[in-house]
Design an enzyme around this catalytic site. Structure first.
Site, mmCIF file in Angstrom:
data_model
loop_
_atom_site.group_PDB
_atom_site.id
_atom_site.type_symbol
_atom_site.label_atom_id
_atom_site.label_comp_id
_atom_site.label_asym_id
_atom_site.label_seq_id
_atom_site.Cartn_x
_atom_site.Cartn_y
_atom_site.Cartn_z
ATOM 1 N N ASP A 24 1.080 -0.895 -0.064
ATOM 2 C CA ASP A 24 -0.006 -0.322 -0.027
ATOM 3 C C ASP A 24 1.177 1.397 0.093
ATOM 4 O O ASP A 24 1.900 0.277 0.509
ATOM 5 C CB ASP A 24 -0.896 0.079 1.363
ATOM 6 C CG ASP A 24 -1.270 1.138 1.481
ATOM 7 O OD1 ASP A 24 -2.337 1.262 1.057
ATOM 8 O OD2 ASP A 24 -1.565 1.669 2.529
ATOM 9 N N ASP A 26 -0.266 4.995 1.193
ATOM 10 C CA ASP A 26 0.100 5.515 2.242
ATOM 11 C C ASP A 26 0.661 5.756 3.783
ATOM 12 O O ASP A 26 -0.858 4.359 4.240
ATOM 13 C CB ASP A 26 -1.533 6.654 2.085
ATOM 14 C CG ASP A 26 -1.407 8.209 1.398
ATOM 15 O OD1 ASP A 26 -0.567 8.284 0.879
ATOM 16 O OD2 ASP A 26 -2.756 8.180 0.743
ATOM 17 N N ARG A 33 0.368 11.273 2.125
ATOM 18 C CA ARG A 33 -0.127 12.258 0.854
ATOM 19 C C ARG A 33 1.572 13.401 1.217
ATOM 20 O O ARG A 33 1.988 13.903 0.838
ATOM 21 C CB ARG A 33 -1.095 13.341 1.350
ATOM 22 C CG ARG A 33 -2.435 12.775 0.994
ATOM 23 C CD ARG A 33 -2.495 13.047 -0.494
ATOM 24 N NE ARG A 33 -2.433 13.252 -1.565
ATOM 25 C CZ ARG A 33 -1.775 13.383 -2.057
ATOM 26 N NH1 ARG A 33 -1.374 12.333 -2.399
ATOM 27 N NH2 ARG A 33 -1.854 14.165 -3.325
ATOM 28 N N ARG A 138 -12.265 9.541 -11.637
ATOM 29 C CA ARG A 138 -10.587 8.913 -11.607
ATOM 30 C C ARG A 138 -11.143 7.979 -12.984
ATOM 31 O O ARG A 138 -12.661 7.447 -13.485
ATOM 32 C CB ARG A 138 -10.184 8.070 -10.560
ATOM 33 C CG ARG A 138 -9.785 9.170 -9.813
ATOM 34 C CD ARG A 138 -9.124 8.753 -8.696
ATOM 35 N NE ARG A 138 -8.564 9.678 -7.054
ATOM 36 C CZ ARG A 138 -8.687 8.768 -6.807
ATOM 37 N NH1 ARG A 138 -8.028 7.803 -5.895
ATOM 38 N NH2 ARG A 138 -8.104 10.262 -5.723
ATOM 39 N N ARG A 149 -11.231 18.035 -2.439
ATOM 40 C CA ARG A 149 -9.742 17.632 -2.789
ATOM 41 C C ARG A 149 -8.590 18.358 -2.692
ATOM 42 O O ARG A 149 -7.305 18.544 -2.494
ATOM 43 C CB ARG A 149 -9.455 16.277 -3.671
ATOM 44 C CG ARG A 149 -10.160 15.416 -3.416
ATOM 45 C CD ARG A 149 -10.099 14.638 -4.383
ATOM 46 N NE ARG A 149 -8.477 13.804 -3.654
ATOM 47 C CZ ARG A 149 -8.413 12.979 -2.737
ATOM 48 N NH1 ARG A 149 -9.326 12.517 -2.297
ATOM 49 N NH2 ARG A 149 -6.496 12.694 -2.264
ATOM 50 N N ARG A 156 -6.639 19.801 6.136
ATOM 51 C CA ARG A 156 -6.943 17.295 6.093
ATOM 52 C C ARG A 156 -6.738 17.136 7.823
ATOM 53 O O ARG A 156 -7.915 16.687 7.906
ATOM 54 C CB ARG A 156 -6.005 17.467 5.481
ATOM 55 C CG ARG A 156 -5.815 17.355 3.998
ATOM 56 C CD ARG A 156 -4.953 16.516 3.408
ATOM 57 N NE ARG A 156 -4.694 16.358 1.817
ATOM 58 C CZ ARG A 156 -5.305 14.908 1.256
ATOM 59 N NH1 ARG A 156 -5.202 14.048 2.829
ATOM 60 N NH2 ARG A 156 -6.148 14.425 0.841
ATOM 61 N N ASP A 196 -13.170 6.091 -1.704
ATOM 62 C CA ASP A 196 -13.189 5.772 -3.174
ATOM 63 C C ASP A 196 -15.057 5.169 -3.332
ATOM 64 O O ASP A 196 -15.465 4.404 -1.873
ATOM 65 C CB ASP A 196 -12.515 4.927 -3.307
ATOM 66 C CG ASP A 196 -10.785 6.075 -3.193
ATOM 67 O OD1 ASP A 196 -10.654 7.060 -3.714
ATOM 68 O OD2 ASP A 196 -10.077 5.528 -2.566
ATOM 69 N N ASP A 230 -1.283 -0.403 5.617
ATOM 70 C CA ASP A 230 -1.954 -0.307 7.539
ATOM 71 C C ASP A 230 -3.521 -0.699 7.771
ATOM 72 O O ASP A 230 -3.753 -0.357 8.548
ATOM 73 C CB ASP A 230 -1.219 1.130 7.206
ATOM 74 C CG ASP A 230 -2.105 2.638 6.615
ATOM 75 O OD1 ASP A 230 -2.375 1.497 4.988
ATOM 76 O OD2 ASP A 230 -2.161 2.842 7.485
ATOM 77 N N ASP A 244 -6.805 -12.134 1.555
ATOM 78 C CA ASP A 244 -7.149 -12.762 0.810
ATOM 79 C C ASP A 244 -6.299 -13.942 0.600
ATOM 80 O O ASP A 244 -5.414 -14.042 0.608
ATOM 81 C CB ASP A 244 -6.890 -11.767 -0.887
ATOM 82 C CG ASP A 244 -7.083 -12.629 -2.088
ATOM 83 O OD1 ASP A 244 -8.457 -12.180 -2.559
ATOM 84 O OD2 ASP A 244 -6.285 -13.303 -2.751
ATOM 85 N N THR A 247 -2.155 -13.920 -0.688
ATOM 86 C CA THR A 247 -2.136 -13.157 -0.651
ATOM 87 C C THR A 247 -1.391 -13.906 1.193
ATOM 88 O O THR A 247 -2.179 -14.724 2.109
ATOM 89 C CB THR A 247 -2.027 -12.008 -0.145
ATOM 90 O OG1 THR A 247 -2.965 -11.675 1.227
ATOM 91 C CG2 THR A 247 -2.918 -11.442 -1.399
HETATM 92 O O1 M1P Z 1 -4.350 5.858 -0.457
HETATM 93 C C1 M1P Z 1 -5.737 5.967 0.676
HETATM 94 C C2 M1P Z 1 -6.482 7.066 0.101
HETATM 95 O O2 M1P Z 1 -5.491 8.111 -0.631
HETATM 96 C C3 M1P Z 1 -6.352 9.115 -0.715
HETATM 97 O O3 M1P Z 1 -7.171 9.772 0.634
HETATM 98 P P1 M1P Z 1 -7.478 10.529 1.323
HETATM 99 O O4 M1P Z 1 -7.214 11.772 0.053
HETATM 100 O O5 M1P Z 1 -9.302 10.347 1.410
HETATM 101 O O6 M1P Z 1 -6.314 11.293 2.396
HETATM 102 C C4 M1P Z 1 -7.260 8.924 -1.731
HETATM 103 O O7 M1P Z 1 -6.003 9.557 -3.006
HETATM 104 C C5 M1P Z 1 -7.915 8.172 -1.819
HETATM 105 O O8 M1P Z 1 -8.069 7.565 -2.937
HETATM 106 C C6 M1P Z 1 -7.313 6.830 -1.372
HETATM 107 O O9 M1P Z 1 -7.456 5.595 -1.635
#
Ligand code: M1P
Length: 268
Positions: A24, A26, A33, A138, A149, A156, A196, A230, A244, A247
């Site tokens: 993954d 983030d 981010r 998307r 966004r 945030r 999402d 996470d 799954d 994995t």
């Molecule tokens: O990767 C996890 C999520 O990251 C972003 O979420 P947020 O902007 O809420 O922090 C988005 O890009 C989301 O699509 C993605 O699942």
């Protein structure tokens, strides 16, 4: 921008050629981010000498390029497999694979009903702040954000704290499920400020079809598919791939923990 992956053995020549490690993004490879650290890039590079590596994120490719790549380094040169939007868009050794379209699957009419309801719902919310881009359209999914966004990093953090107390996203997801019970959609809260929306089954397990297809390309069969994430809890966007049967799941508590576990498991 650098794209070559020539510093690494061919997939079929890696010492652990039946193994792939998927991550993954983030809070697994990077802080939310934020950009990847040199230390993480170094450990990934050493891992890639042993086996195939890839990432599978909910975000789109542009954001992953920002977080994992740089102005001079193409993220596709750093991983054998890149799976933005849960693998609905996919790259193998830098080359794009066939992508899957959300709008084709749902259809314009149903999409507009969903978008109109969502914007109407958000218009009635009282939040500390609202910014722009409440729906991001998307390729393989849409992303809905009550604050928008365009929120800054500070905005945030403020929104996330407010949401934890007031359940803004949880309530909105419940309202969407009630309004569109027959749409066959999954609503997944993966990050700080948004959720999402994609057809059920198009979660992160979607990318495994590309991993499994490798046996038809180079003959490499990935018998050990490790996944590090996470948000492995029920409702988290790593849950499906983490649990799954194909994995081996590893739950992490941020990028430092990912590096610690990689060192333990792969002796890096
Ligand atoms: O990767 C996890 C999520 O990251 C972003 O979420 P947020 O902007 O809420 O922090 C988005 O890009 C989301 O699509 C993605 O699942």
């Amino acid at each position: 921008m650098a794209t070559a992956a020539s510093a690494y053995p061919l997939l079929e020549a890696r010492p652990l050629k039946d193994t792939i490690v998927l991550f993954d993004v983030d809070e697994t490879l990077t802080k939310a981010r934020r950009t990847v650290t040199p230390e993480m890039l170094d450990i990934l590079s050493r891992l890639r000498q042993q086996c195939a590596i890839g990432y599978v994120g909910g975000s789109n490719f542009v954001k992953q390029q920002e977080q994992l790549g740089s102005a001079t380094v193409d993220v596709r040169s750093l991983f054998d497999f890149c799976f933005p939007e849960n693998g609905l868009t996919a790259f193998r050794l830098g080359e794009e694979l066939e992508s899957t379209s959300f709008i084709q699957w749902l259809g314009e009419e149903k999409y507009q009903a969903l978008a109109d309801f969502s914007l109407g719902y958000i218009s009635k919310l009282k939040l500390p702040k609202k910014r722009g881009t409440f729906i991001e359209f998307r390729n393989g999914m849409i992303n809905i954000s009550p604050i928008g966004r365009n929120a800054s990093v500070e905005e945030r953090d403020e929104y996330e704290a407010y949401d934890k107390i007031h359940n803004i996203r949880k309530d909105m997801v419940a309202a969407l499920k009630k309004e569109f019970p027959d749409y066959g959609l999954t609503f997944s809260i993966g990050g700080q400020i948004s959720f999402d929306v994609f057809p059920s089954g198009w979660d992160k397990t979607f990318c495994l079809r590309h991993v499994e297809a490798e046996k038809n390309i180079t003959g490499v069969e990935y018998k050990k598919i490790h996944f590090f994430g996470d948000k492995c809890f029920v409702g988290g966007n790593d849950h499906e791939i983490y649990t799954d049967s194909r994995t081996i799941g590893h739950e992490v508590d941020g990028p430092d923990d990912t590096m610690k576990q990689l060192k333990e498991i792969f002796g890096l």
